[in-house]
Scaffold this active site. Structure first.
Site, PDB file in Angstrom:
ATOM      1  N   ASP A  63      -1.672  -1.304   5.963  1.00  0.00           N
ATOM      2  CA  ASP A  63      -1.990  -0.849   7.322  1.00  0.00           C
ATOM      3  C   ASP A  63      -3.481  -0.824   7.617  1.00  0.00           C
ATOM      4  OD1 ASP A  63      -2.691   2.502   7.102  1.00  0.00           O
ATOM      5  OD2 ASP A  63      -1.828   1.489   5.391  1.00  0.00           O
ATOM      6  N   HIS A  75     -15.050   5.145  -0.034  1.00  0.00           N
ATOM      7  CA  HIS A  75     -14.848   5.619   1.339  1.00  0.00           C
ATOM      8  C   HIS A  75     -15.922   6.660   1.689  1.00  0.00           C
ATOM      9  CE1 HIS A  75     -11.581   6.647   4.538  1.00  0.00           C
ATOM     10  NE2 HIS A  75     -12.750   7.119   4.950  1.00  0.00           N
ATOM     11  N   ALA A  98     -13.820   8.928  10.347  1.00  0.00           N
ATOM     12  CA  ALA A  98     -13.218   9.092   9.027  1.00  0.00           C
ATOM     13  C   ALA A  98     -12.216   7.991   8.720  1.00  0.00           C
ATOM     14  CB  ALA A  98     -12.541  10.455   8.921  1.00  0.00           C
ATOM     15  N   LYS A 150     -11.416   6.000  -2.815  1.00  0.00           N
ATOM     16  CA  LYS A 150     -11.889   7.177  -2.092  1.00  0.00           C
ATOM     17  C   LYS A 150     -13.383   7.440  -2.284  1.00  0.00           C
ATOM     18  CE  LYS A 150      -7.926   7.516  -0.366  1.00  0.00           C
ATOM     19  NZ  LYS A 150      -7.745   6.330   0.440  1.00  0.00           N
ATOM     20  N   ALA A 209      -0.184   5.237   1.349  1.00  0.00           N
ATOM     21  CA  ALA A 209      -0.341   6.046   2.565  1.00  0.00           C
ATOM     22  C   ALA A 209      -0.465   5.170   3.808  1.00  0.00           C
ATOM     23  CB  ALA A 209      -1.561   6.955   2.449  1.00  0.00           C
ATOM     24  N   MET A 228     -10.865   3.349   5.921  1.00  0.00           N
ATOM     25  CA  MET A 228      -9.623   3.665   5.217  1.00  0.00           C
ATOM     26  C   MET A 228      -9.093   2.456   4.464  1.00  0.00           C
ATOM     27  SD  MET A 228      -7.980   6.474   4.780  1.00  0.00           S
ATOM     28  CE  MET A 228      -8.195   7.499   6.233  1.00  0.00           C
ATOM     29  N   ARG A 231     -10.173  -1.904  -3.355  1.00  0.00           N
ATOM     30  CA  ARG A 231     -10.211  -2.823  -2.221  1.00  0.00           C
ATOM     31  C   ARG A 231     -11.602  -2.869  -1.591  1.00  0.00           C
ATOM     32  NH1 ARG A 231      -5.431   0.674  -0.152  1.00  0.00           N
ATOM     33  NH2 ARG A 231      -3.690  -0.188  -1.325  1.00  0.00           N
ATOM     34  N   ASP A 270       0.852  -1.175   0.000  1.00  0.00           N
ATOM     35  CA  ASP A 270       0.000   0.000   0.000  1.00  0.00           C
ATOM     36  C   ASP A 270       0.902   1.244   0.000  1.00  0.00           C
ATOM     37  OD1 ASP A 270      -2.329   1.648   0.466  1.00  0.00           O
ATOM     38  OD2 ASP A 270      -1.736   1.724   2.568  1.00  0.00           O
TER      39      ASP A 270
END
Length: 262
Positions: free
Chosen positions: A184, A54, A43, A51, A12, A47, A158, A10
């Site tokens: 992460d 999200h 928020a 986006k 970020a 993750m 994802r 990944d």
């Protein structure tokens, strides 16, 4: 190293942007601009998703949907998701430029992979237009993965495995059972599992801890360990085969995985 053929990282919270700070700030801001309060914890919950997905996951959260309805007198719909995403994309593209520092250990892992004949691929919930400035900046510091696949380059982000499959195609590497996903977030683990990979979750460098490097280093040792343990439990529950604090200590884990691959 005898068996691992590739890793897929990944971005970020895994290789850049310690604490995964850029996206969470923008998600909070985009909702705040519409008069809707979204906490940092809220928020961060979805993750790792593409986006736009999200945004949808946030606005479908019962508590946030209730705030939206109280504010606008109606339940949020697809048009609202499209509108929020139209506001998010340019703001995030601007913000990520200031959050592209490499996480310690990233260059060392890249060099180790190349020394062992292991391909270094990557996937991200960012779209390609957001990635351009990040890629240019980190390349100047020596970070040049063999492959970069963004969420808008595949049918679905994802936890679907399509970014992994696109990495495999571009790097001409298979099978997935001899590859390792590093990330992460829960969504990272889902992506790797759905592709049939080994999965390693990072507890302290990214979204689960949600702290900058300086903030993390200032924590008392016991508090830091509690945070790592809590993140490890969550990532293991999501399917991680192994967990470690961050990319700086993943090489021994990869060596252990290599010994288990037939």
């Amino acid at each position: 190293m005898k068996h691992i053929k590739a890793i897929i990282c990944d971005w970020a919270g895994t290789t850049v942007d310690f604490g995964c700070m850029a996206p969470v700030k923008v998600f909070v801001d985009v909702f705040a601009q519409q008069g809707i309060t979204v906490s940092l914890a809220e928020a961060r919950k979805p993750m790792g998703l593409a986006k736009k997905n999200h945004i949808e996951a946030l606005i479908r959260e019962p508590a946030i949907a209730a705030r939206w309805e109280a504010r606008f007198g109606k339940a949020p719909d697809e048009a609202d998701i499209d509108f929020l995403y139209s506001r998010l994309e340019p703001q995030l593209a601007e913000t990520v430029v200031h959050h592209n520092d490499l996480i310690p250990g990233t260059l060392e892992l890249l060099q180790w992979c190349r020394g062992n004949g292991i391909k270094f691929g990557s996937s991200t919930g960012y779209v390609a237009s957001m990635m351009k400035n990040i890629v240019d900046a980190v390349a100047a510091r020596g970070f040049t993965p063999d492959c970069i696949v963004s969420s808008d380059e595949v049918p679905a982000g994802r936890p679907a495995p399509f970014m992994v499959f696109e990495n495999m195609k571009r790097m001409n590497v298979y099978p997935a059972s001899k590859m390792v996903k590093l990330g992460d977030t829960v969504a990272d683990m889902g992506e790797g599992l759905n592709a049939g990979m080994w999965c390693v979750g990072f507890t302290l460098s990214g979204n689960e801890a949600g702290l900058s490097r300086d903030e993390l280093e200032r924590l008392p040792k016991a508090e830091r360990q509690t945070m790592a343990d809590r993140a490890a439990d969550k990532l293991r529950a999501a399917g991680a085969h192994y967990v470690c604090d961050g990319i700086w200590d993943v090489i021994p884990v990869l060596e252990q995985i290599d010994r288990q691959i037939q």
